[in-house]
Scaffold this active site. Structure first.
Site, PDB file in Angstrom:
ATOM      1  N   ILE A 131      -3.463   4.746   1.603  1.00  0.00           N
ATOM      2  CA  ILE A 131      -2.789   3.718   0.814  1.00  0.00           C
ATOM      3  C   ILE A 131      -2.346   4.319  -0.516  1.00  0.00           C
ATOM      4  CG2 ILE A 131      -2.980   1.415  -0.179  1.00  0.00           C
ATOM      5  CD1 ILE A 131      -3.326   1.516   2.867  1.00  0.00           C
ATOM      6  N   GLY A 132      -1.039   4.367  -0.763  1.00  0.00           N
ATOM      7  CA  GLY A 132      -0.502   4.949  -1.992  1.00  0.00           C
ATOM      8  C   GLY A 132      -0.227   3.889  -3.037  1.00  0.00           C
ATOM      9  N   THR A 166      -7.658   7.642  -1.134  1.00  0.00           N
ATOM     10  CA  THR A 166      -8.711   7.942  -0.177  1.00  0.00           C
ATOM     11  C   THR A 166      -8.116   8.419   1.145  1.00  0.00           C
ATOM     12  OG1 THR A 166     -10.093   6.228  -1.171  1.00  0.00           O
ATOM     13  CG2 THR A 166     -10.724   7.013   1.010  1.00  0.00           C
ATOM     14  N   GLU A 249      -8.407  -6.068   1.417  1.00  0.00           N
ATOM     15  CA  GLU A 249      -9.317  -5.022   0.947  1.00  0.00           C
ATOM     16  C   GLU A 249     -10.502  -5.592   0.185  1.00  0.00           C
ATOM     17  OE1 GLU A 249      -9.228  -0.895  -1.693  1.00  0.00           O
ATOM     18  OE2 GLU A 249      -7.362  -1.919  -1.181  1.00  0.00           O
ATOM     19  N   GLU A 366     -12.346  -4.461 -14.710  1.00  0.00           N
ATOM     20  CA  GLU A 366     -11.459  -5.062 -15.720  1.00  0.00           C
ATOM     21  C   GLU A 366     -10.276  -5.766 -15.058  1.00  0.00           C
ATOM     22  OE1 GLU A 366     -13.913  -1.894 -17.412  1.00  0.00           O
ATOM     23  OE2 GLU A 366     -12.569  -1.978 -15.691  1.00  0.00           O
TER      24      GLU A 366
END
Length: 379
Positions: A131-132, A166, A249, A366
């Site tokens: 996943i970019g 990843t 996700e 955050e």
């Protein structure tokens, strides 16, 4: 863990238990030689043979239509399988992103040609994706993405950099968020491109973490050509597509089971038998696990119904992360490691290092707190 009818949204408890028993028996035999500490990072471990074995069982793309290689099964059946895989610490890193995110996005937004090309291979456990999203300067603010996709004859020319990606070293394809309209700012002008990682101009560099592993990578794009037919969904609609992707996700059982191996070995060790404080800790952890599980199942049903529960997914992700990160240090404060068994000690030591990174996955603390604050009207 067991299932109740309330968990299943109408799926029979007996049918789910039969599936759970089948998955558990397969994993017990398949992973019998895996040491305890090796099972702590199963969702990151790249094991193509295991992915193919899981695909052969029909346990990748379980909810996808059969014409795309899927199993046409319910979301809760997939949940049961994923739960058992995570509890066992199985090495699912190869197909994880494809099964959880990239496949569902292609199913929802892709062309029929893209579905036929990518989904069956994903379901077989043969096609691996990364996943970019994050970039230097845009890790916690995806709207600040600067990787450019410039229109050229027949497609796009991509230049830029992704970071904390990843599995990029092993993936065949990346689903990348890029800015295809330089005139637009923030959420506008972003698109998703399916990029072949063998394309000339792509450089992947591993990032070694504190534990010595290099699951994360930097990815550089230097005049990388992406064909027209690799645009996913509508040009300029990438932000809306990515937010639905992040809901997938942030809501799964991996958001609270990363420290489960410690909980498991702590109970098995018997260390709490003569220690009221450890016994109380196990009780609190059990209650937290059950509550988090029920929240995750609820989100699974909502996502399966086509909802986009961004706020609830952020709250769940933050709560699960708090639990995962706190448990190793709560155990450390109470446990005499000189007297505990080898597996418990190995798992605890590994988690003390690993758990620091848990808050980065799926959006830093955050970011999650900003999403929550906006969602409840504080900003």
């Amino acid at each position: 863990m067991t299932d109740t009818h309330a968990d299943t949204g109408g799926q029979t408890a007996r049918g789910l238990q039969a599936l759970r028993t089948e998955v558990r028996a397969f994993l017990k035999e398949r992973l019998k030689d895996f040491p305890a500490e090796a099972r702590l990072e199963g969702w990151l471990k790249f094991d193509p043979a295991f992915s193919r074995d899981l695909g052969a069982k029909g346990w990748i793309g379980m909810t996808w239509p059969k014409k795309y290689g899927g199993g046409a099964r319910s979301a809760i059946e997939r949940y049961v399988m994923i739960e058992e895989v995570l509890l066992a610490g199985a090495p699912v890193g190869g197909h994880w992103a494809a099964d959880r995110q990239t496949g569902p996005l292609i199913l929802n937004y892709g062309t029929e040609e893209q579905r036929q090309l990518f989904l069956p291979a994903m379901a077989r456990g043969e096609l691996f994706c990364c996943i970019g999203l994050s970039e230097p300067g845009a890790g916690s603010d995806l709207a600040a993405v600067r990787t450019r996709g410039e229109r050229v004859d027949g497609g796009w020319k991509v230049n830029g950099q992704k970071v904390w990606t990843t599995g990029a070293a092993d993936a065949q394809f990346m689903l990348a968020l890029v800015r295809t309209d330089a005139e637009q700012q923030r959420h506008a002008g972003l698109s998703q491109l399916i990029i072949d990682m063998k394309t000339p101009g792509i450089t992947v560099r591993p990032i070694r973490d504190i534990s010595g592993d290099s699951h994360f990578n930097e990815v550089f794009f230097d005049d990388v050509f992406v064909p027209e037919d690799r645009l996913l969904g509508e040009e300029g609609r990438g932000w809306a597509q990515v937010t639905s992707e992040l809901g997938l996700e942030r809501s799964g059982p991996e958001r609270y089971l990363s420290s489960y191996a410690l909980f498991h070995h702590l109970i098995r060790s018997g260390a709490a038998a003569a220690d009221p404080a450890l016994k109380a800790l196990i009780g609190r952890a059990t209650a937290n696990l059950w509550s988090l599980r029920q929240g995750s199942i609820s989100l699974t049903h909502r996502l399966a119904a086509g909802e986009d529960p961004a706020l609830d997914a952020a709250i769940f992700k933050e709560s699960g992360c708090d639990f995962e990160q706190a448990l190793p240090y709560e155990v450390t404060a109470l446990l005499d490691t000189t007297e505990c068994d080898r597996d418990l000690k190995a798992v605890l030591e590994k988690l003390q290092v690993m758990s620091r990174s848990f808050s980065l996955r799926g959006g830093a603390k955050e970011v999650m707190r900003g999403v929550i604050a906006r969602g409840i009207g504080l900003r």
